[in-house]
Design an enzyme around this catalytic site. Sequence first.
Site, PDB file in Angstrom:
ATOM      1  N   GLY A 130      -0.455  -5.084   1.180  1.00  0.00           N
ATOM      2  CA  GLY A 130      -1.766  -4.874   0.595  1.00  0.00           C
ATOM      3  C   GLY A 130      -2.077  -5.800  -0.553  1.00  0.00           C
ATOM      4  O   GLY A 130      -3.240  -6.138  -0.796  1.00  0.00           O
ATOM      5  N   GLY A 145       0.828  -1.193   0.000  1.00  0.00           N
ATOM      6  CA  GLY A 145       0.000   0.000   0.000  1.00  0.00           C
ATOM      7  C   GLY A 145       0.862   1.242   0.000  1.00  0.00           C
ATOM      8  O   GLY A 145       2.095   1.169  -0.087  1.00  0.00           O
TER       9      GLY A 145
END
Length: 348
Positions: free
Chosen positions: A113, A65
């Site tokens: 992520g 992320g």
Amino acid sequence: MTDDVIIRRARDCGRITLNRPKALNALNQDMVDAMYAALKDWREDDSVKAVVVDGAGEKGFCAGGDIRMLAESGKAGDGRAWRFWRDEYRLNTLIAEYPKPYIALIDGITMGGGVGVSVHGDFRVAGDRTTFAMPETGIGFHPDVGGAYFLPRLIGEVGTWMGLTGARLKAADCILTGVATHYVPSEQRPALIEAFETRTLDSDGEAAEALLDEFSGDPGQSDLALTRGLIDSAFAGDDVAAMEARLEAAGDSWSLRQLDVLRSKSPTACTVTLAALRRGASMNFREVMAQDLRVSMRFLEDGSDFYEGVRAVILDKDNAPRWAARAGNAAPWFAPLADDQEMSFENA
């Protein structure tokens, strides 16, 4: 709308391509929002039988992320980090509970992520370029995106080892541990995608399973077959210091390498991570996601190691973090947030 993720239909298939190849397809807020909206729409669309997700380029499925933004938001106290995590965790939950086959082609770097938008789906397809890891303790953070759910459910203590050390799995390791359900050689990936986009699919997964079996190959031998015993012995229990002592006492080259790696990670992040994994082993998925949001926000609030890890790894890139002393008690990291910050699955 965003160009960072490409969303389209192809016959029976909903298609999502993460499209930030220069950033190894790392997730940002716009990507999370677009994926969530598409999956919700397709969930109600009977003409969509399955969803296939891949990453643009050859290097990465999704490397994580927007860590830089999260750190900046934490320092500014502007709420962007909270919103990103809440929405990312809602997306992870939608994937975990999706009523149609969700197929993630994790042929490339799959971390953080990227794990959250792959490992919770029905099918995870490794390739020759797969590198799968949860390396968060190396930046003073914890394996979020449901790490405390899936890591404790891997074989033996492999998940504990991965969560604490950030160990990287290749394709054969992913198959052995169950992280991946199938291996398809990288050279076969374009043909596999074409098949998903042009053949008849069904919503119960039988057609997807048959298609994956058709393209699957042999990933070879996993090194974990040789180190499983050492992992299970060293990484049992609830005390990181005791794990370090067992690794040192074992004295073999593999154990001493793991000891060096473990000691290079944030001591506080390791303590909190171990507690999260042990708690997550008996939680359901939504409970883990609520826990993830609490712990993530605590790392922003009491986040000297998180900010230092981001500095060392992301900003200055000197890879020489100066960690704070180990937290003696992980319990404060799991305390409820304010009512308006707690994880909500409304309209999920």
